[in-house]
Scaffold this motif. Structure first.
Motif, PDB file in Angstrom:
ATOM      1  N   LYS A   1      67.368 -20.317 -25.805  1.00 54.95           N
ATOM      2  CA  LYS A   1      67.569 -19.531 -24.592  1.00 54.95           C
ATOM      3  C   LYS A   1      66.474 -19.677 -23.545  1.00 54.95           C
ATOM      4  CE  LYS A   1      70.397 -16.333 -27.127  1.00 54.95           C
ATOM      5  NZ  LYS A   1      70.517 -15.119 -27.839  1.00 54.95           N
ATOM      6  N   LEU A   2      65.983 -20.909 -23.364  1.00 56.27           N
ATOM      7  CA  LEU A   2      65.064 -21.167 -22.260  1.00 56.27           C
ATOM      8  C   LEU A   2      65.874 -21.368 -20.984  1.00 56.27           C
ATOM      9  CD1 LEU A   2      62.624 -23.769 -23.870  1.00 56.27           C
ATOM     10  CD2 LEU A   2      62.239 -21.318 -23.531  1.00 56.27           C
ATOM     11  N   ASP A   3      65.306 -20.991 -19.838  1.00 58.35           N
ATOM     12  CA  ASP A   3      66.005 -21.275 -18.590  1.00 58.35           C
ATOM     13  C   ASP A   3      66.017 -22.793 -18.373  1.00 58.35           C
ATOM     14  OD1 ASP A   3      63.796 -22.080 -16.545  1.00 58.35           O
ATOM     15  OD2 ASP A   3      63.011 -20.245 -17.479  1.00 58.35           O
ATOM     16  N   ARG A   4      66.923 -23.247 -17.547  1.00 61.17           N
ATOM     17  CA  ARG A   4      67.164 -24.690 -17.387  1.00 61.17           C
ATOM     18  C   ARG A   4      65.907 -25.448 -16.964  1.00 61.17           C
ATOM     19  NH1 ARG A   4      71.774 -27.652 -13.690  1.00 61.17           N
ATOM     20  NH2 ARG A   4      71.149 -29.759 -14.233  1.00 61.17           N
ATOM     21  N   ASP A   5      65.166 -24.931 -15.990  1.00 63.57           N
ATOM     22  CA  ASP A   5      63.970 -25.610 -15.489  1.00 63.57           C
ATOM     23  C   ASP A   5      62.920 -25.751 -16.594  1.00 63.57           C
ATOM     24  OD1 ASP A   5      62.368 -26.739 -13.311  1.00 63.57           O
ATOM     25  OD2 ASP A   5      61.155 -24.908 -13.524  1.00 63.57           O
ATOM     26  N   THR A   6      62.695 -24.684 -17.327  1.00 64.00           N
ATOM     27  CA  THR A   6      61.725 -24.715 -18.422  1.00 64.00           C
ATOM     28  C   THR A   6      62.175 -25.684 -19.502  1.00 64.00           C
ATOM     29  OG1 THR A   6      61.063 -22.435 -17.975  1.00 64.00           O
ATOM     30  CG2 THR A   6      60.522 -23.312 -20.152  1.00 64.00           C
ATOM     31  N   TYR A   7      63.455 -25.637 -19.860  1.00 64.26           N
ATOM     32  CA  TYR A   7      63.992 -26.524 -20.895  1.00 64.26           C
ATOM     33  C   TYR A   7      63.793 -27.989 -20.511  1.00 64.26           C
ATOM     34  CZ  TYR A   7      67.156 -28.212 -24.519  1.00 64.26           C
ATOM     35  OH  TYR A   7      67.688 -28.851 -25.614  1.00 64.26           O
ATOM     36  N   GLU A   8      64.053 -28.323 -19.250  1.00 62.71           N
ATOM     37  CA  GLU A   8      63.884 -29.705 -18.794  1.00 62.71           C
ATOM     38  C   GLU A   8      62.423 -30.140 -18.857  1.00 62.71           C
ATOM     39  OE1 GLU A   8      65.773 -29.849 -14.949  1.00 62.71           O
ATOM     40  OE2 GLU A   8      67.780 -29.827 -15.817  1.00 62.71           O
ATOM     41  N   LYS A   9      61.501 -29.254 -18.528  1.00 66.79           N
ATOM     42  CA  LYS A   9      60.076 -29.580 -18.627  1.00 66.79           C
ATOM     43  C   LYS A   9      59.662 -29.799 -20.077  1.00 66.79           C
ATOM     44  CE  LYS A   9      58.648 -27.093 -14.483  1.00 66.79           C
ATOM     45  NZ  LYS A   9      57.970 -25.872 -13.991  1.00 66.79           N
ATOM     46  N   VAL A  10      60.149 -28.935 -20.964  1.00 68.28           N
ATOM     47  CA  VAL A  10      59.849 -29.088 -22.394  1.00 68.28           C
ATOM     48  C   VAL A  10      60.369 -30.431 -22.888  1.00 68.28           C
ATOM     49  CG1 VAL A  10      60.364 -28.199 -24.703  1.00 68.28           C
ATOM     50  CG2 VAL A  10      59.754 -26.606 -22.873  1.00 68.28           C
ATOM     51  N   GLN A  11      61.574 -30.793 -22.497  1.00 63.29           N
ATOM     52  CA  GLN A  11      62.162 -32.056 -22.918  1.00 63.29           C
ATOM     53  C   GLN A  11      61.357 -33.248 -22.415  1.00 63.29           C
ATOM     54  OE1 GLN A  11      64.737 -32.618 -25.136  1.00 63.29           O
ATOM     55  NE2 GLN A  11      64.376 -30.435 -25.465  1.00 63.29           N
ATOM     56  N   LEU A  12      60.892 -33.189 -21.182  1.00 60.99           N
ATOM     57  CA  LEU A  12      60.083 -34.276 -20.630  1.00 60.99           C
ATOM     58  C   LEU A  12      58.788 -34.451 -21.428  1.00 60.99           C
ATOM     59  CD1 LEU A  12      59.762 -36.429 -18.440  1.00 60.99           C
ATOM     60  CD2 LEU A  12      58.693 -34.674 -17.012  1.00 60.99           C
ATOM     61  N   LEU A  13      58.144 -33.357 -21.767  1.00 63.20           N
ATOM     62  CA  LEU A  13      56.914 -33.435 -22.554  1.00 63.20           C
ATOM     63  C   LEU A  13      57.194 -33.992 -23.951  1.00 63.20           C
ATOM     64  CD1 LEU A  13      55.295 -30.093 -21.413  1.00 63.20           C
ATOM     65  CD2 LEU A  13      54.419 -32.389 -20.953  1.00 63.20           C
ATOM     66  N   LEU A  14      58.286 -33.570 -24.581  1.00 57.59           N
ATOM     67  CA  LEU A  14      58.627 -34.071 -25.915  1.00 57.59           C
ATOM     68  C   LEU A  14      59.005 -35.549 -25.883  1.00 57.59           C
ATOM     69  CD1 LEU A  14      60.586 -31.020 -27.345  1.00 57.59           C
ATOM     70  CD2 LEU A  14      58.310 -31.816 -28.033  1.00 57.59           C
ATOM     71  N   GLU A  15      59.725 -35.970 -24.864  1.00 60.74           N
ATOM     72  CA  GLU A  15      60.062 -37.395 -24.737  1.00 60.74           C
ATOM     73  C   GLU A  15      58.788 -38.211 -24.517  1.00 60.74           C
ATOM     74  OE1 GLU A  15      62.836 -38.852 -25.463  1.00 60.74           O
ATOM     75  OE2 GLU A  15      64.313 -37.240 -25.345  1.00 60.74           O
ATOM     76  N   GLY A  16      57.832 -37.667 -23.771  1.00 61.53           N
ATOM     77  CA  GLY A  16      56.544 -38.336 -23.596  1.00 61.53           C
ATOM     78  C   GLY A  16      55.799 -38.456 -24.911  1.00 61.53           C
TER      79      GLY A  16
END
Length: 109
Positions: free
Chosen positions: A74-89
């Motif tokens: 249940k993260l908001d979309r903007d936060t979720y996308e940032k988390v995903q970018l960091l994990l992909e990095g």
């Protein structure tokens, strides 16, 4: 050997990662593969907390050799996308280590 598994959701985003084992690429305290993998994984978790303002769900063994981190629900979309970018990095960094030290680290994504 360090094994790192990235578990993905049906949409391809990263849900969690699990690190197990020890690299044993050098004497205790001088194991560069272990130090690198630890720095990248804990750095990513800390970056998620600092940049995204969210804490990942973390399980670890006090003696080392086990770390599991899961993206909270249940993260908001903007936060979720940032988390995903960091994990992909993080995944890219780990794969770079695997390219050089495949006897000591193995990535599944």
């Amino acid at each position: 050997m360090i094994h790192i598994t990235f578990d993905r959701n049906e949409d391809g985003t990263i849900d969690s990662f699990t690190m197990t084992g020890h690299a044993d690429s050098g004497p205790h305290g001088q194991d560069l593969v272990c130090a690198g993998a630890s720095a990248v994984s804990f750095g990513t978790v800390n970056a998620v907390a600092e940049i995204c303002g969210t804490e990942m769900e973390v399980e670890m063994n006090d003696n080392g050799g086990f770390l599991r981190c899961r993206v909270p629900d249940k993260l908001d979309r903007d936060t979720y996308e940032k988390v995903q970018l960091l994990l992909e990095g993080m995944l890219v960094s780990m794969k770079t280590m695997e390219d050089q030290y495949s006897r000591f680290i193995c990535i599944e994504s």
